[in-house]
Design an enzyme around this catalytic site. Structure first.
Site, short mmCIF file in Angstrom:
data_model
loop_
_atom_site.label_atom_id
_atom_site.label_comp_id
_atom_site.label_asym_id
_atom_site.label_seq_id
_atom_site.Cartn_x
_atom_site.Cartn_y
_atom_site.Cartn_z
N GLU A 63 0.82 -1.21 0.00
CA GLU A 63 0.00 0.00 0.00
C GLU A 63 0.86 1.27 0.00
O GLU A 63 0.51 2.26 -0.65
CB GLU A 63 -0.93 -0.01 1.22
CG GLU A 63 -2.02 -1.05 1.19
CD GLU A 63 -1.53 -2.45 1.54
OE1 GLU A 63 -2.26 -3.42 1.29
OE2 GLU A 63 -0.40 -2.57 2.08
N PRO A 270 11.66 -15.22 1.31
CA PRO A 270 10.42 -15.47 2.06
C PRO A 270 9.66 -14.18 2.34
O PRO A 270 10.26 -13.11 2.54
CB PRO A 270 10.91 -16.11 3.36
CG PRO A 270 12.28 -16.63 3.04
CD PRO A 270 12.85 -15.68 2.04
N GLY A 313 13.11 -4.92 1.87
CA GLY A 313 13.20 -3.80 0.95
C GLY A 313 14.11 -3.98 -0.24
O GLY A 313 14.26 -3.05 -1.04
N GLU A 314 14.73 -5.16 -0.41
CA GLU A 314 15.67 -5.35 -1.52
C GLU A 314 15.10 -6.20 -2.65
O GLU A 314 15.62 -6.19 -3.76
CB GLU A 314 16.97 -5.98 -1.01
CG GLU A 314 17.75 -5.07 -0.06
CD GLU A 314 19.07 -5.67 0.37
OE1 GLU A 314 20.07 -4.93 0.39
OE2 GLU A 314 19.12 -6.87 0.68
#
Length: 439
Positions: A63, A270, A313-314
């Site tokens: 979101e 994951p 975040g990667e």
């Protein structure tokens, strides 16, 4: 009705308190921002004070990514306004702070009157914007009483949640009366919102903001995988947002790929951080060589390695370098995850048969032959077929990119609708809207 709901919610929280405490102790979940969740407004939100504020709620990473362009446009067109963002999850909080500034981001309060009123009083928002399907009764009720306009944007109603909403339709209808504007992802979502009790005249289909997600900033590790592709090593396979039950299938697939492609590397990411150690144990038992991102220092994954991406975040940036990407949550009946992070790079995409959480998005891609749906039985064969046919692999990725490009426009429609809502509420003059747009 609101008093009864609050009492029941409070009782539920008290009864379930041991479980929440156990999750905090075992996984560290929900510990961050606990005071904020319970209505303690952080000082950073109160200074500097702004005459006009917009409060946007984005549950988690998906979101936050979807709403980022909308926030950018609103900031551009309303430079004197302050925009603050709340999230529910820790991962969403981290990304929101990176994108919008720590002083503008906080944890979403529990939906009890004392907590939501604390934020409404401190922020005094002229507009409350909820992303997707966040219908919190007390928040909506007290936001309207405070004088704020309320909008739900990028709204969707999944196949799984619709029956539950319809079962409580009589209770939900007055809650939805507090919302002045519903912007749905699709015509089908718009129809479902009306069935649930949203006033038809307040519902519009504006398109899916997730088709316009900004390409992620490249983390330092992206250079490593860029070199693998540039130097024609690999192939590189990326399996993202995987859930329990899928990793074992993916490991077995990779085992069967290696005899034909001994230089192959698979990134395994994951979905949930609390499962990183579980998946590492699975890899340990598999006998395959693997590296953990958290223990990786330098160099690059070597041929035949599984690279366990136990970081936040990667993943999105690594899809760019994949010969084939699998998007998880779809080989097991969990509804799937977002394919758009891979599609924006023109990467060939595989998903399993369970994609109902992203029904409309996946249908658009399937209609354009822009992804492949696999089963546990066909996963390996499909990966090998695409690796052995570079022309088909390139065509599949190209069609995915074209779908992304063809679906744009939702951000502009969403921003225009929100500005019009502010004008209708008397908060923003139409002349001011025109002036800001010229700027």
């Amino acid at each position: 009705m609101y008093s009864l709901y609050s009492i029941l919610l409070l009782l539920a929280l008290v009864v379930s308190a041991p479980w929440w405490l156990l999750e905090m102790l075992r996984h560290g979940k929900y510990r961050a921002g606990l005071g904020e969740r319970l209505g303690k407004v952080p000082d950073r939100l109160c200074h500097p004070a702004a005459a006009n504020t917009i409060w946007i709620h984005a549950v988690s990473v998906g979101e936050v990514l979807a709403i980022s362009r909308v926030i950018g446009e609103l900031r551009s067109q309303l430079p004197a306004w302050r925009i603050v963002v709340s999230t529910t999850t820790d991962t969403g909080q981290k990304l929101a702070r990176e994108r919008f500034g720590e002083n503008n981001v906080f944890y979403f309060p529990v939906d009890l009157p004392f907590a939501v009123r604390a934020y409404l009083q401190a922020l005094g928002p002229k507009l409350l914007v909820l992303a997707e399907s966040e219908f919190w009764p007390n928040l909506l009720h007290w936001a309207r009483l405070s004088g704020a306009a309320v909008a739900v944007v990028n709204a969707r109603v999944s196949d799984r949640s619709l029956p539950r909403y319809l079962r409580f339709q009589e209770l939900l209808r007055p809650v939805m009366q507090n919302v002045q504007l519903f912007l749905a992802q699709s015509e089908e979502d718009a129809r479902r919102l009306v069935r649930m009790g949203a006033p038809a005249e307040r519902v519009q289909a504006s398109g899916n903001l997730k088709f316009e997600v900004k390409p992620p900033l490249r983390p330092p590790i992206a250079a490593v995988f860029s070199a693998i592709k540039r130097e024609e090593n690999g192939p590189l396979l990326v399996a993202g947002s995987t859930l329990d039950g899928e990793e074992a299938m993916l490991v077995e697939m990779f085992r069967q790929v290696l005899p034909r492609y001994p230089k192959a590397v698979m990134v395994l990411a994951p979905r949930h951080p609390e499962r990183f150690d579980v998946v590492a144990a699975l890899l340990e038992l598999s006998g395959l060589r693997y590296q953990r991102r958290s223990q990786w220092k330098a160099g690059r994954p070597t041929a035949g390695d599984v690279f366990l991406l136990d970081s936040i975040g990667e993943l999105a940036s690594l899809y760019e370098f994949a010969e084939v990407a699998f998007v998880g949550g779809s080989l097991v009946p969990r509804g799937g995850h977002n394919v758009l992070e891979a599609a924006q790079f023109g990467t060939p995409i595989l998903v399993g048969p369970y994609t109902e959480n992203f029904r409309d998005i996946v249908d658009v891609f399937r209609d354009a032959d822009a992804l492949r749906v696999v089963t546990p039985q066909s996963l390996t064969a499909t990966v090998l077929q695409l690796l052995e046919d570079p022309d088909e692999r390139a065509a599949l990725g190209r069609r995915a990119f074209e779908v992304m490009r063809s679906q744009r426009g939702a951000t502009e429609r969403t921003v225009n609708a929100l500005l019009e809502l502010l004008a209708e509420q008397g908060v923003l003059g139409r002349a001011e809207i025109i002036s800001e747009r010229r700027v």
